[in-house]
Design a protein around this motif. Structure first.
Motif, PDB file in Angstrom:
ATOM      1  N   ASP A 155     -29.939  88.627 101.093  1.00  0.00           N
ATOM      2  CA  ASP A 155     -30.679  87.988 100.001  1.00  0.00           C
ATOM      3  C   ASP A 155     -31.584  86.880 100.523  1.00  0.00           C
ATOM      4  O   ASP A 155     -32.761  86.818 100.184  1.00  0.00           O
ATOM      5  N   HIS A 156     -31.014  85.974 101.308  1.00  0.00           N
ATOM      6  CA  HIS A 156     -31.832  84.902 101.870  1.00  0.00           C
ATOM      7  C   HIS A 156     -31.180  84.301 103.107  1.00  0.00           C
ATOM      8  O   HIS A 156     -29.992  84.482 103.351  1.00  0.00           O
ATOM      9  N   VAL A 157     -32.034  83.614 103.872  1.00  0.00           N
ATOM     10  CA  VAL A 157     -31.599  82.775 104.984  1.00  0.00           C
ATOM     11  C   VAL A 157     -31.980  81.357 104.588  1.00  0.00           C
ATOM     12  O   VAL A 157     -33.141  81.099 104.253  1.00  0.00           O
ATOM     13  N   ALA A 158     -30.991  80.453 104.601  1.00  0.00           N
ATOM     14  CA  ALA A 158     -31.247  79.089 104.135  1.00  0.00           C
ATOM     15  C   ALA A 158     -31.361  78.137 105.316  1.00  0.00           C
ATOM     16  O   ALA A 158     -30.604  78.227 106.287  1.00  0.00           O
ATOM     17  N   ILE A 159     -32.332  77.229 105.208  1.00  0.00           N
ATOM     18  CA  ILE A 159     -32.654  76.277 106.272  1.00  0.00           C
ATOM     19  C   ILE A 159     -32.645  74.872 105.674  1.00  0.00           C
ATOM     20  O   ILE A 159     -33.316  74.625 104.671  1.00  0.00           O
TER      21      ILE A 159
ATOM     22  N   VAL B 174     -31.662  73.006  92.334  1.00  0.00           N
ATOM     23  CA  VAL B 174     -30.373  73.631  92.040  1.00  0.00           C
ATOM     24  C   VAL B 174     -29.346  72.495  91.981  1.00  0.00           C
ATOM     25  O   VAL B 174     -28.890  71.984  93.011  1.00  0.00           O
ATOM     26  N   ALA B 175     -29.034  72.086  90.744  1.00  0.00           N
ATOM     27  CA  ALA B 175     -28.221  70.880  90.536  1.00  0.00           C
ATOM     28  C   ALA B 175     -26.833  71.040  91.135  1.00  0.00           C
ATOM     29  O   ALA B 175     -26.275  70.095  91.699  1.00  0.00           O
ATOM     30  N   SER B 176     -26.266  72.252  91.047  1.00  0.00           N
ATOM     31  CA  SER B 176     -24.889  72.443  91.510  1.00  0.00           C
ATOM     32  C   SER B 176     -24.757  72.171  93.001  1.00  0.00           C
ATOM     33  O   SER B 176     -23.680  71.805  93.473  1.00  0.00           O
ATOM     34  N   GLN B 177     -25.846  72.345  93.765  1.00  0.00           N
ATOM     35  CA  GLN B 177     -25.801  72.114  95.213  1.00  0.00           C
ATOM     36  C   GLN B 177     -26.526  70.830  95.624  1.00  0.00           C
ATOM     37  O   GLN B 177     -26.523  70.468  96.807  1.00  0.00           O
ATOM     38  N   GLY B 178     -27.169  70.155  94.658  1.00  0.00           N
ATOM     39  CA  GLY B 178     -27.894  68.931  94.996  1.00  0.00           C
ATOM     40  C   GLY B 178     -29.068  69.165  95.916  1.00  0.00           C
ATOM     41  O   GLY B 178     -29.313  68.394  96.843  1.00  0.00           O
ATOM     42  N   VAL B 179     -29.811  70.246  95.675  1.00  0.00           N
ATOM     43  CA  VAL B 179     -30.936  70.576  96.549  1.00  0.00           C
ATOM     44  C   VAL B 179     -32.172  70.980  95.740  1.00  0.00           C
ATOM     45  O   VAL B 179     -32.070  71.450  94.605  1.00  0.00           O
ATOM     46  N   ARG B 180     -33.326  70.774  96.367  1.00  0.00           N
ATOM     47  CA  ARG B 180     -34.571  71.376  95.895  1.00  0.00           C
ATOM     48  C   ARG B 180     -34.895  72.511  96.857  1.00  0.00           C
ATOM     49  O   ARG B 180     -34.810  72.343  98.070  1.00  0.00           O
ATOM     50  N   VAL B 181     -35.268  73.674  96.306  1.00  0.00           N
ATOM     51  CA  VAL B 181     -35.429  74.895  97.102  1.00  0.00           C
ATOM     52  C   VAL B 181     -36.878  75.362  97.068  1.00  0.00           C
ATOM     53  O   VAL B 181     -37.478  75.460  95.986  1.00  0.00           O
TER      54      VAL B 181
ATOM     55  N   GLU C 204     -14.604  79.471  91.726  1.00  0.00           N
ATOM     56  CA  GLU C 204     -15.319  80.288  90.739  1.00  0.00           C
ATOM     57  C   GLU C 204     -16.797  80.330  91.113  1.00  0.00           C
ATOM     58  O   GLU C 204     -17.300  79.391  91.746  1.00  0.00           O
ATOM     59  N   PRO C 205     -17.527  81.363  90.704  1.00  0.00           N
ATOM     60  CA  PRO C 205     -18.973  81.400  90.946  1.00  0.00           C
ATOM     61  C   PRO C 205     -19.666  80.180  90.342  1.00  0.00           C
ATOM     62  O   PRO C 205     -19.256  79.683  89.284  1.00  0.00           O
ATOM     63  N   THR C 206     -20.693  79.676  91.044  1.00  0.00           N
ATOM     64  CA  THR C 206     -21.477  78.548  90.527  1.00  0.00           C
ATOM     65  C   THR C 206     -22.940  78.987  90.408  1.00  0.00           C
ATOM     66  O   THR C 206     -23.342  79.985  91.001  1.00  0.00           O
ATOM     67  N   PRO C 207     -23.739  78.221  89.627  1.00  0.00           N
ATOM     68  CA  PRO C 207     -25.141  78.615  89.443  1.00  0.00           C
ATOM     69  C   PRO C 207     -25.939  78.445  90.732  1.00  0.00           C
ATOM     70  O   PRO C 207     -25.821  77.430  91.425  1.00  0.00           O
ATOM     71  N   GLY C 208     -26.762  79.428  91.040  1.00  0.00           N
ATOM     72  CA  GLY C 208     -27.684  79.368  92.174  1.00  0.00           C
ATOM     73  C   GLY C 208     -29.120  79.350  91.690  1.00  0.00           C
ATOM     74  O   GLY C 208     -29.395  79.115  90.509  1.00  0.00           O
ATOM     75  N   ARG C 209     -30.036  79.631  92.620  1.00  0.00           N
ATOM     76  CA  ARG C 209     -31.454  79.635  92.298  1.00  0.00           C
ATOM     77  C   ARG C 209     -31.813  80.832  91.408  1.00  0.00           C
ATOM     78  O   ARG C 209     -31.181  81.889  91.497  1.00  0.00           O
TER      79      ARG C 209
ATOM     80  N   VAL D 154     -24.341  86.410  96.559  1.00  0.00           N
ATOM     81  CA  VAL D 154     -25.261  86.142  95.443  1.00  0.00           C
ATOM     82  C   VAL D 154     -25.291  87.331  94.508  1.00  0.00           C
ATOM     83  O   VAL D 154     -25.477  88.471  94.958  1.00  0.00           O
ATOM     84  N   GLU D 155     -25.128  87.049  93.226  1.00  0.00           N
ATOM     85  CA  GLU D 155     -25.353  88.084  92.204  1.00  0.00           C
ATOM     86  C   GLU D 155     -26.535  87.651  91.355  1.00  0.00           C
ATOM     87  O   GLU D 155     -26.537  86.551  90.795  1.00  0.00           O
ATOM     88  N   HIS D 156     -27.557  88.495  91.275  1.00  0.00           N
ATOM     89  CA  HIS D 156     -28.732  88.172  90.470  1.00  0.00           C
ATOM     90  C   HIS D 156     -28.566  88.713  89.059  1.00  0.00           C
ATOM     91  O   HIS D 156     -27.893  89.728  88.856  1.00  0.00           O
ATOM     92  N   PRO D 157     -29.163  88.034  88.088  1.00  0.00           N
ATOM     93  CA  PRO D 157     -29.111  88.567  86.729  1.00  0.00           C
ATOM     94  C   PRO D 157     -29.804  89.927  86.674  1.00  0.00           C
ATOM     95  O   PRO D 157     -30.694  90.205  87.486  1.00  0.00           O
ATOM     96  N   ALA D 158     -29.398  90.753  85.762  1.00  0.00           N
ATOM     97  CA  ALA D 158     -29.994  92.083  85.639  1.00  0.00           C
ATOM     98  C   ALA D 158     -31.508  91.956  85.540  1.00  0.00           C
ATOM     99  O   ALA D 158     -32.030  91.198  84.736  1.00  0.00           O
TER     100      ALA D 158
END
Lengths: 144, 144
Positions: A7-11, A37-44, A105-110, A131-135
């Motif tokens: 899905d992605h490589v994060a830097i 992404v508030a749950s991780q405290g990051v801007r992506v 538990e799963p948390t919200p991602g980008r 990562v699970e993306h919405p349909a």
């Protein structure tokens, strides 16, 4: 076969502009606006390359895991993320196989995704995310 | 557009078997036999996930750059590699844009490829490789 795609490589980066320079030079363009992404405290900031995203993560608060990573190791590769169709099912399967997750538990991602991080010890030294993306929200599909 | 795909994500490991465990658990299978890349002093085990490979790199000699990385940082994410159609042209283009390479000329990579590494300072803290595959040797194509 449960794993679909990388899905992605994060830097981790302290500065989205400076961190973007090599990817822009390679010929990539940011995919839409930056996203908090508030749950991780990051801007992506995400750059699409084929079916995968390069995601630059900048901390937005001092207690962000990315702020701790930058303080300890400096800017650099942070984790890889694998796209799965059914995150709960995959978590249950891996737990039955002995895996430990950092978040129970799963948390919200980008981009409306749901995510879970496996313990780095499970990953033989690397942090691995599922990562699970919405349909319909497949980032290499309709949004590219 | 010069960048085609994320060719691979490389992970440094002292032990290909232990390093493989999470990828096998995720459901991936090694792509063919392990391969020694003499120019880098590594043995490579590759797992295909979609159009990208996860490459585990184990040092095969003490002066391998991967041995130095493991001694300094331990097992973990090492570099990302972008597949280009014409490596010499891409190196010339990036040099004209101010980029520095670790190797002045392309060197042999895995599976008959030619590769070049950009200086980590150019990559804003991450090591970035460019890869040109031999005609018809696209690893996500005929060999998958």
């Amino acid at each position: 076969m449960t794993v679909l795609l990388l899905d992605h490589v994060a830097i981790a980066t302290p500065d989205l502009e400076a961190g973007s320079a090599p990817y822009v030079a390679l010929g990539l363009n940011p995919e839409g606006p930056d996203e908090d992404v508030a749950s991780q405290g990051v801007r992506v900031r995400a750059f699409q390359v084929g079916e995968t995203l390069i995601e630059l993560l900048m901390p937005t608060r001092d207690d962000s895991p990315i702020a701790a990573f930058l303080a300890r190791k400096g800017p650099g590769l942070h984790h890889t993320a694998y796209r799965v169709a059914d995150l709960n099912a995959e978590m249950a399967r891996l737990r039955a196989d002995g895996a430990r997750f950092l978040n129970e538990e799963p948390t919200p991602g980008r981009a409306g995704s749901r995510v879970a991080f496996l313990h780095p010890k499970w990953g033989a030294g690397t942090l691995i995310e599922l990562v699970e993306h919405p349909a319909g929200g497949h980032p290499a599909g309709g949004h590219g």
